[in-house]
Design a protein around this motif. Structure first.
Motif, PDB file in Angstrom:
ATOM      1  N   UNK A 176       0.827  -1.206   0.000  1.00  0.00           N
ATOM      2  CA  UNK A 176       0.000   0.000   0.000  1.00  0.00           C
ATOM      3  C   UNK A 176       0.863   1.259   0.000  1.00  0.00           C
ATOM      4  N   UNK A 177       1.885   1.264   0.840  1.00  0.00           N
ATOM      5  CA  UNK A 177       2.769   2.424   0.897  1.00  0.00           C
ATOM      6  C   UNK A 177       3.550   2.579  -0.411  1.00  0.00           C
ATOM      7  N   UNK A 178       3.962   1.442  -0.979  1.00  0.00           N
ATOM      8  CA  UNK A 178       4.664   1.489  -2.268  1.00  0.00           C
ATOM      9  C   UNK A 178       3.790   2.074  -3.366  1.00  0.00           C
ATOM     10  N   UNK A 179       2.502   1.747  -3.331  1.00  0.00           N
ATOM     11  CA  UNK A 179       1.580   2.308  -4.320  1.00  0.00           C
ATOM     12  C   UNK A 179       1.454   3.816  -4.157  1.00  0.00           C
ATOM     13  N   UNK A 180       1.359   4.264  -2.902  1.00  0.00           N
ATOM     14  CA  UNK A 180       1.279   5.708  -2.665  1.00  0.00           C
ATOM     15  C   UNK A 180       2.559   6.416  -3.101  1.00  0.00           C
ATOM     16  N   UNK A 181       3.701   5.778  -2.872  1.00  0.00           N
ATOM     17  CA  UNK A 181       4.968   6.351  -3.340  1.00  0.00           C
ATOM     18  C   UNK A 181       4.992   6.447  -4.854  1.00  0.00           C
ATOM     19  N   UNK A 182       4.466   5.428  -5.524  1.00  0.00           N
ATOM     20  CA  UNK A 182       4.433   5.444  -6.997  1.00  0.00           C
ATOM     21  C   UNK A 182       3.560   6.588  -7.500  1.00  0.00           C
TER      22      UNK A 182
END
Length: 412
Positions: A176-182
């Protein structure tokens, strides 16, 4: 409305050969070189369309800018253009990470909703309000998608026992955090973070001048004050987008302080694609409201405001003093004009640009296929002052002047 009937200064009344231009950008983190390159490219296009000549060259001085030689309407002119830079302040304000950006979202939404500013702005133009709601919707959507990703991954491991549930929970949180970073990394395509920080910049102080800008605006004023004592035919200040309301306060301070000499250069003010109600409708915008009232009644400069209904990011054809509710008796400005994109651009150009909202917001600085009264390059490099160029131009019949803003209190 008597806009356009008064003119400060005498040097430029019989034509302009030497002009000093100060350009105040909007909320833009990109270095000022972009404005020189835009001017170079678009002036060449307009010159070819309108059959005149413009050449630009580097210039020296403490501020970034360029020189322009114009051969327009039978006259020869030299203009020195300076960009009044605040991109470093913009960059600093955009340094917030993901969590802080969502905190800014909550604070900004609460400010515009609790003060009623958002609902009153919708009575003027829905376009800029939709533009303001866009980053809220986009960032909220990104957060919801991140929660869905977490929930799906967690659900896969939850039925396999406590250990797998813990592993899945950790993996889901990382995903989830990786998606927000993307999403944040790709904001050059989505513009959600950029716009959120733009609206949050003023909302943080509920319309008051951000402290970081106060000193910079004083520097801008000092530069302009120096120019009006020099041997120019016209000193022209241009404010684009949120640079318009900065320019309003700078120019009001300049004139109120008695820094505009009698018999000096013609003093002109051009606002483009303004978003003044986004700030002036907020409760603490007392200084801006005072300056709006003052500048719209002064005879010490000539003020033209150009917007277009096709620009969804601007409060098109809205008299900034009038709609804010601070227009004084005997109002002299601004002269409200439409850039009329559907008429001044060819149908194929309009079709290509219609949904490119950010590009259209910069169209005022660009070439027009069928230029009407407003031509950015004639204004900045032509042989007429702003007042002379628009002396016989009537204000747009579609202009909006009725007071809408709730807060009318002004600073002393």
């Amino acid at each position: 409305m008597k806009a356009g009937q008064r003119l400060m200064g005498t040097k430029g009344e019989n034509g302009v050969t030497r002009r000093r231009v100060f350009y105040i950008p909007g909320y833009d983190p990109i270095p000022p070189r972009r404005y020189r390159e835009l001017y170079r490219k678009e002036s060449a296009k307009q010159a070819a369309i309108s059959d005149y000549s413009i050449t630009i060259a580097p210039k020296s001085g403490p501020r970034f800018g360029w020189s322009v030689d114009g051969g327009i309407e039978g006259g020869k002119t030299r203009a020195e253009i300076d960009v009044l830079v605040w991109s470093d302040i913009v960059k600093d304000s955009m340094e917030a990470g993901i969590l802080r950006t969502y905190a800014i979202l909550a604070r900004t939404a609460w400010t515009y909703l609790s003060t009623g500013a958002l609902f009153r702005q919708m009575r003027l133009r829905k376009g800029p309000v939709i533009a303001a709601l866009y980053p809220v919707a986009m960032l909220t959507g990104q957060a919801i998608l991140a929660v869905v990703v977490f929930a799906l991954i967690f659900a896969l491991g939850r039925g396999q026992g406590p250990l797998w549930a813990a592993v899945a929970g950790g993996a889901g949180a990382l995903a989830a955090y990786g998606l927000l970073l993307w999403f944040k990394k790709m904001d050059g395509k989505f513009f959600a973070y950029y716009l959120m920080h733009d609206y949050g910049f003023s909302a943080r102080w509920r319309g008051a001048d951000p402290p970081a800008l106060t000193a910079r605006m004083a520097e801008f004023r000092a530069d302009i004050a120096q120019a009006v004592t020099e041997d120019w035919d016209e000193v022209l200040v241009i404010g684009h987008s949120s640079g318009a309301h900065l320019g309003i306060s700078v120019m009001a301070d300049l004139i109120r302080a008695g820094e505009v000499p009698e018999g000096g250069p013609a003093l002109s003010f051009l606002t483009l694609g303004q978003v003044v109600p986004m700030v002036s409708f907020l409760p603490e915008a007392k200084v801006l409201r005072r300056d709006l009232a003052y500048l719209s009644a002064t005879d010490r400069l000539f003020w033209v405001d150009v917007t277009a209904p096709g620009d969804g990011c601007a409060f098109a054809l809205c008299d900034p003093a009038g709609v804010t509710g601070v227009a004084p008796e005997g109002q002299t400005g601004p002269l409200i004009l439409s850039a009329a994109f559907t008429q001044t651009l060819k149908p194929e150009t309009w079709k290509r640009l219609r949904w490119r909202f950010f590009r259209l917001h910069f169209q005022y600085l660009c070439a027009f296929d069928n230029p009407a009264a407003y031509d950015y390059f004639k204004v900045t490099a032509g042989p007429k002052t702003l007042a002379a160029r628009f002396a016989d131009v009537a204000p747009s019949p579609s202009r909006i002047t009725a007071p809408v803003g709730r807060y009318r209190e002004v600073a002393p």
